[in-house]
Design an enzyme around this catalytic site. Structure first.
Site, mmCIF file in Angstrom:
data_model
loop_
_atom_site.group_PDB
_atom_site.id
_atom_site.type_symbol
_atom_site.label_atom_id
_atom_site.label_comp_id
_atom_site.label_asym_id
_atom_site.label_seq_id
_atom_site.Cartn_x
_atom_site.Cartn_y
_atom_site.Cartn_z
ATOM 1 N N ALA A 185 56.466 57.295 83.281
ATOM 2 C CA ALA A 185 55.803 56.092 82.747
ATOM 3 C C ALA A 185 56.006 54.963 83.755
ATOM 4 O O ALA A 185 57.034 54.283 83.752
ATOM 5 C CB ALA A 185 56.401 55.724 81.393
ATOM 6 N N ASP A 361 60.563 54.288 86.107
ATOM 7 C CA ASP A 361 60.142 55.132 84.997
ATOM 8 C C ASP A 361 60.631 54.481 83.702
ATOM 9 O O ASP A 361 61.828 54.468 83.420
ATOM 10 C CB ASP A 361 60.744 56.530 85.151
ATOM 11 C CG ASP A 361 60.198 57.524 84.133
ATOM 12 O OD1 ASP A 361 59.604 57.083 83.131
ATOM 13 O OD2 ASP A 361 60.387 58.743 84.333
ATOM 14 N N HIS A 362 59.688 53.948 82.921
ATOM 15 C CA HIS A 362 60.048 53.184 81.726
ATOM 16 C C HIS A 362 60.667 54.072 80.650
ATOM 17 O O HIS A 362 61.275 53.577 79.690
ATOM 18 C CB HIS A 362 58.808 52.471 81.176
ATOM 19 C CG HIS A 362 59.108 51.178 80.495
ATOM 20 N ND1 HIS A 362 60.286 50.932 79.838
ATOM 21 C CD2 HIS A 362 58.376 50.045 80.374
ATOM 22 C CE1 HIS A 362 60.270 49.712 79.332
ATOM 23 N NE2 HIS A 362 59.127 49.141 79.651
ATOM 24 N N ARG A 363 60.543 55.380 80.789
ATOM 25 C CA ARG A 363 61.210 56.282 79.846
ATOM 26 C C ARG A 363 62.716 56.255 80.054
ATOM 27 O O ARG A 363 63.491 56.529 79.141
ATOM 28 C CB ARG A 363 60.713 57.720 80.029
ATOM 29 C CG ARG A 363 59.220 57.917 79.819
ATOM 30 C CD ARG A 363 58.841 59.341 80.175
ATOM 31 N NE ARG A 363 59.274 59.685 81.529
ATOM 32 C CZ ARG A 363 59.360 60.940 81.977
ATOM 33 N NH1 ARG A 363 59.053 61.964 81.195
ATOM 34 N NH2 ARG A 363 59.750 61.180 83.217
#
Length: 392
Positions: A185, A361-363
């Site tokens: 993400a 990575d926003h996860r």
């Protein structure tokens, strides 16, 4: 004895390779371990050695073709095997006689046939685009151009086009970049750093190092600053295991450096960067970049990264939205250093300001943590005393 030598497992999960250059030809006598073909695997060039002494009977793949691991790469035999007649195709009744192949009928005017002869073109191999499939002068010129350049030309409803085979590094990038884009993400956080003091240090120390053949760039300092940030925020140095639903925090620091080559982008990796001083980092970066540009880099030097840096400023870029080198969790783009008016303790001064773009990575992490991480990196870049510098 005939040996069908198949493309071996080249490691690192490689399942196929592009045939770049044959170093042998049919009829050559070769020795065991002699390099027979140069193949490209995931951006690295690899020489494949012969498994035995013998004579080359057949090389099934042409240069530019893609061979899968396990497919026959070359057929090697003994000296008497080369001219052995091929087995006839037989059935229950007996030998099947092959039907005589009739030449295809070509529709073309005498003038076009004459032009084909002048251009040394076998007109039977030309696809006609004229009325009822007639060969035209344009068809001959296009065929001649394709023959000379190896690039197939054709047209669509709007005009002429060219089809260029997707090969080499560009093929690898095309296959992986979309996977990288959709595997994480992507979010990009941007900030700016004052490189004024760092610039003065680099210029001062760089002259002495250049006399020793070492080119000092900003990258070693940026790597040191990033490592300081990674140690303070370990989650930035991680990967995500989706199957086990776990975060894997890497406790080593392997920093990928994007290198622009004539063949495409390559990202060699500086291993254990935290254990190396500024001079060692400068030397290794220089060697990795040179090896990447000359295609002498080893496949293992392109693997194992935990965090990557891309220098868009080298091409006058400022901000960017770089794509994460998956399965890493973040990548930093460094922009062009600009002389700008900057307020320091209420006074306007001209400072060397550098744009920074950090895609993450926003996860794995949230924006607030990323902002703090980048502030730590910036603090180490602006106060060079915070970086352990060993210039001796």
């Amino acid at each position: 004895m005939i040996t069908e030598f198949k493309l071996p497992d080249l490691g690192e999960g490689i399942t196929e390779a592009e045939i770049v250059k044959w170093k042998i030809k049919v009829g050559d006598m070769i020795k065991e371990d002699q390099p027979i073909v140069e193949v490209e695997t995931d951006k690295a060039l690899v020489e494949v050695p012969s498994p035995r002494d013998g004579i080359v009977i057949e090389t099934p793949f042409q240069e530019g073709s893609i061979a899968k691991v396990g497919e026959t790469l070359v057929i090697i035999g003994d000296e008497g095997d080369l001219n052995k007649p091929k087995k006839e195709a037989g059935g229950i009744v007996g030998v099947i006689e092959e039907a005589e192949e009739k030449p295809p009928k070509v529709l073309a005017t005498p003038a076009i046939r004459k032009l084909a002869k002048e251009l040394d073109i076998d007109i039977s191999k030309v696809t006609g685009t004229g009325h009822e499939g007639r060969v035209t002068a344009d068809d001959l010129r296009r065929f001649a151009e394709e023959k000379a350049t190896g690039v197939k030309g054709e047209g669509d409803s709007y005009g002429s086009i060219q089809r260029i085979p997707l090969r080499g590094i560009r093929r690898t990038i095309a296959k992986t970049i979309a996977v990288h884009q959709h595997a994480a993400a992507h979010v990009t956080h941007m900030d700016e750093a004052d490189f004024t003091e760092l610039h003065l240090l680099k210029e001062r120390e760089g002259k002495a190092l250049l006399e020793r053949g070492i080119k000092l760039t900003y990258l070693p300092f940026i790597i040191k600053a990033i490592i300081a940030g990674l140690k303070e925020y370990p989650i930035m140095n991680s990967t995500i295991d989706e199957e086990k639903e776990e975060l894997i925090i890497k406790q080593y620091y392997n920093i990928g450096i994007a290198v622009d080559t004539k063949d495409g982008l390559m990202v060699p990796v500086v291993k254990d960067a935290d254990k190396k001083n500024i001079i060692q980092l400068a030397e290794e970066i220089q060697k990795l970049a040179d090896d990447a540009r000359t295609r002498e880099i080893d496949l293992k030097e392109l693997k194992g990264g935990t965090f990557s840096i891309t220098n868009v400023g080298a091409l006058s870029g400022t901000y960017a939205t770089p794509i994460i080198n998956y399965p890493e969790a973040a990548i930093l783009a460094v922009g062009r250093i600009l002389d700008r008016a900057w307020v320091i303790e209420g006074e306007i001064k001209i400072r060397k300001i550098t744009p920074l773009s950090l895609t993450f990575d926003h996860r794995v992490m949230d924006g607030a943590l990323v902002a703090r991480f980048l502030k730590t990196v910036i603090r180490h870049l602006e106060d060079t005393g915070l970086i352990l510098i060993e210039l001796t």
